[in-house]
Design an enzyme around this catalytic site. Structure first.
Site, short mmCIF file in Angstrom:
data_model
loop_
_atom_site.label_atom_id
_atom_site.label_comp_id
_atom_site.label_asym_id
_atom_site.label_seq_id
_atom_site.Cartn_x
_atom_site.Cartn_y
_atom_site.Cartn_z
N HIS A 161 7.80 23.59 -0.54
CA HIS A 161 8.22 24.21 0.86
C HIS A 161 9.47 23.20 1.71
CE1 HIS A 161 6.62 28.56 -0.72
NE2 HIS A 161 6.08 27.17 -1.58
N ARG B 290 -5.50 -4.37 -2.75
CA ARG B 290 -5.09 -3.21 -3.66
C ARG B 290 -5.62 -2.79 -5.06
NH1 ARG B 290 -1.22 -6.82 -2.18
NH2 ARG B 290 -0.53 -7.43 -3.38
N LYS C 112 -1.74 -9.19 10.29
CA LYS C 112 -3.06 -9.86 10.78
C LYS C 112 -3.05 -10.91 12.19
CE LYS C 112 -5.44 -8.65 6.85
NZ LYS C 112 -5.62 -8.83 6.12
N LYS D 34 -12.84 -7.91 2.69
CA LYS D 34 -12.81 -9.53 1.64
C LYS D 34 -13.23 -10.24 2.41
CE LYS D 34 -9.93 -11.09 -1.89
NZ LYS D 34 -8.32 -11.09 -2.51
N GLU E 156 3.05 -2.30 -1.81
CA GLU E 156 3.02 -4.60 -0.91
C GLU E 156 3.02 -4.77 -2.26
OE1 GLU E 156 -0.45 -3.95 1.96
OE2 GLU E 156 -1.69 -4.98 -0.03
N GLU F 189 -9.25 -4.82 12.67
CA GLU F 189 -9.74 -3.56 12.31
C GLU F 189 -11.13 -3.50 12.07
OE1 GLU F 189 -7.15 -4.97 11.40
OE2 GLU F 189 -5.81 -3.60 11.44
C1 G6Q Z 1 -4.50 -5.51 0.15
C2 G6Q Z 1 -3.85 -6.08 0.94
C3 G6Q Z 1 -4.51 -5.70 2.56
C4 G6Q Z 1 -6.43 -5.36 2.92
C5 G6Q Z 1 -6.34 -5.35 4.00
C6 G6Q Z 1 -7.83 -5.72 4.04
O1 G6Q Z 1 -3.99 -6.03 -0.89
O2 G6Q Z 1 -4.77 -7.82 1.59
O3 G6Q Z 1 -4.14 -4.37 2.61
O4 G6Q Z 1 -7.25 -5.10 1.71
O5 G6Q Z 1 -5.77 -6.46 5.02
O6 G6Q Z 1 -7.99 -6.69 3.78
P1 G6Q Z 1 -9.75 -7.36 3.54
O7 G6Q Z 1 -10.76 -6.43 3.09
O8 G6Q Z 1 -10.06 -8.64 3.83
O9 G6Q Z 1 -10.76 -6.47 5.42
#
Ligand code: G6Q
Length: 548
Positions: free
Chosen positions: A392, A276, A512, A214, A361, A220
């Site tokens: 199990h 999410r 982050k 996003k 979250e 990462e």
């Molecule tokens: C979700 C969070 C989080 C996010 C990741 C990746 O609701 O905000 O899990 O999706 O940190 O973020 P980016 O899509 O910005 O890389």
């Protein structure tokens, strides 16, 4: 900002329904499901709801009609109806980030009008869906060629959190419907092993990367994206190859361009889609590539069916409302700390992991919308495993441990892989577990089986362990959409009752920032340069020394 989002609320614990529930809890908490069923022969049919192809049995919950009445009062007194409308109509109910919360617009039909800041967002949603469709068709048919002219056979989604868990879960869940001559892999962790293992047997000439982020700034994802670029170009040896092997899913055009991806290969989404809640936005591009545009749209229709149900059905017949209220009942009155999610469907094995992010979250918050510390428990811990594996291992604790763990069982009447008696055996386990958890086995029953006296206490099952059972016809793209939407709206219901912002994630933001600060301190040797506590400093120094 909207009136609904900022309206001064009566504190939860001052609401008449909350107080009534406290008094009511004292009266009913020791009632046993054995007696509740014995005294009401209709209970197992009465406390059920069927909607949109989902049969929801909530009769094995520790509730009476009065409990339900009070919980529904609580929903009304919490303004749930108004809050649902506020969400669906694009009010900025994510108050700490000043954003609308409109994942429901992602599955709105063409022609619907949903405005954010005066602008209808639905046409843009469909424009992106159409571009995704066109792109998916070209890749699936082989019309889209890699830089050296070979067709794309492998798709790797690089993303993390909301940009990974939904796509992974949906791919696994809908694999039956996927194009089997395409290989899908998902890289999320910032760990060389993840990337190396995902690509070790692949040919860059036939591999496409979807960089899903996003923000397009997540450490990462950006690190893995750079690794992917290097991996591709080592073989393809020409910068122009990036345009054929990399596409981006993001809200951040500037950063996408900076990375070298042509914006013609960028699929957009918007700040009103939370990470999410984004699996049915362009973040679902890998899902569409796997199952095809038609199936993807069928999944969206499933989401939409539950959106409509949630928005328009009276609370007493409203699945997500009832689910959310039951979670509040156990979390706040019984002190239950977790909910077990137990899908009896192998394809749903990643569903619990997906739900962990969605639920925890969203509702892992201790401050109300008004900025006050809550004086009640909020989001429980969600966890689980596909059945019957859990039986199990950890079911022992659910049956005979000291904790109360409400369980969500999900099963399907038909299997996608009929194999002998397998499916009957699987479903027999769902029904047997729910029955055993509710009714248990008394000392008399154990004795009557000839158990020696000393062993009797060990073999007694107290029962009275609450469960929900969801029965669906078959796992399809539409039914997956419905299941996910049920939980999305159940989470929303809980968040409204708890008066928290279910749509921010400041805890994630912290992580982050922290790692970025320390990473620069790991190089070199000798005393660590940063100022940390003695524990952190020592750990950094040991690492610096050992890495050489
Ligand atoms: C979700 C969070 C989080 C996010 C990741 C990746 O609701 O905000 O899990 O999706 O940190 O973020 P980016 O899509 O910005 O890389």
């Amino acid at each position: 900002m909207s009136a609904t989002a900022t309206a001064v609320q009566t504190p939860l614990t001052s609401l008449p329904a909350w107080k009534a529930l406290q008094a009511h809890y004292e009266k009913v908490h020791s009632l046993h499901l054995r007696d509740l069923f014995r005294n009401d022969p209709q209970r197992g049919t009465r406390l059920t709801v069927e909607a949109e192809g989902i049969y929801f049995d909530y009769s094995k919950h520790r509730i009476t009609d009065e409990t339900l009445r009070l919980l529904l009062d609580l929903a009304r007194q919490s303004g749930l109806h108004e809050r649902i409308e506020a969400m669906f109509t694009g009010e900025k109910i994510n108050v700490t980030e000043k954003r609308a919360v409109l994942h429901t617009a992602l599955r709105a039909p063409r022609g619907e009008v949903i405005k954010v800041d005066g602008e209808n967002v639905v046409p843009a949603v469909h424009e992106v869906l159409d571009r995704m469709t066109d792109f998916s068709n070209r890749v699936r048919s082989g019309a889209w060629k890699g830089f050296t002219g070979k067709r794309i056979r492998n798709v790797i989604n690089i993303g993390i959190g909301g940009s990974d868990l939904g796509p992974v879960m949906a791919y696994e869940a809908l694999r039956y419907y996927s194009q089997r001559d395409l290989t899908f892999r998902f890289v999320s962790n910032i760990d060389g092993t993840a990337f190396a293992e995902a690509t070790s047997d692949l040919d860059p000439e036939e591999t496409m990367f979807i960089i899903s982020s996003k923000t397009f700034t997540t450490l990462e994802t950006m690190t893995n994206a750079q690794t992917a670029r290097d991996w591709s170009l080592r073989k393809l040896k020409d910068e122009r190859a990036v345009a054929k092997h990399f596409v981006a899913v993001s809200t951040n055009e500037k950063e996408v361009t900076k990375f070298g991806i042509d914006t013609a290969n960028m699929f957009e989404f918007w700040d009103w889609v939370g990470g999410r809640y984004s699996m049915d936005s362009a973040i679902g591009l890998s899902t569409m590539l796997a199952i095809g545009p038609e199936n993807f749209r069928a999944m969206l229709a499933g989401f939409r069916a539950i959106d409509e149900h949630f928005r328009h059905t009276p609370f007493e017949k409203n699945l997500p409302v009832l689910m959310g209220l039951l979670t509040v009942w156990y979390t706040d009155f019984f002190g239950a700390e977790t909910v077990a999610v137990l899908p009896y469907e192998q394809f749903l094995r990643r569903f619990p992991a997906y739900l962990q992010q969605l639920t925890m979250e969203s509702n892992g918050k201790h401050v109300t919308l008004a900025g006050e510390r809550v004086n009640y428990a909020t989001g429980p811990i969600f966890w689980g495993e596909a059945g019957t594996n859990g039986q199990h291992s950890f079911y022992q604790l659910i049956h005979q441990g000291t904790r109360l763990i409400p369980c969500d069982f999900t099963g399907f009447s038909k299997t996608l892989h009929p194999l002998g008696e397998d499916h009957d055996l699987l479903m027999a386990n769902v029904f047997a577990q729910g029955e055993a958890l509710a009714f248990g086995k008394t000392a008399e029953e154990v004795k009557a089986e000839g158990t020696p006296d000393w062993l009797v206490p060990h073999r007694v099952f107290e029962g009275n362990r609450p469960t929900s059972t969801f029965l669906l016809d078959e796992l399809t793209p539409a039914s997956l959409g419905k299941l996910v939407a049920l939980y999305e709206h159940s989470v929303f219901t809980q968040g409204v009752i708890w008066q928290i912002d279910s749509f921010d994630q400041w805890g994630v933001e912290l992580g982050k920032v922290l790692a970025k600060k320390i990473v620069g301190e790991l190089e070199g040797s000798g005393p660590a340069p940063g100022s940390h506590d003695t524990s952190t400093t020592t750990l950094i120094e040991r690492y610096r020394k050992a890495r050489g």
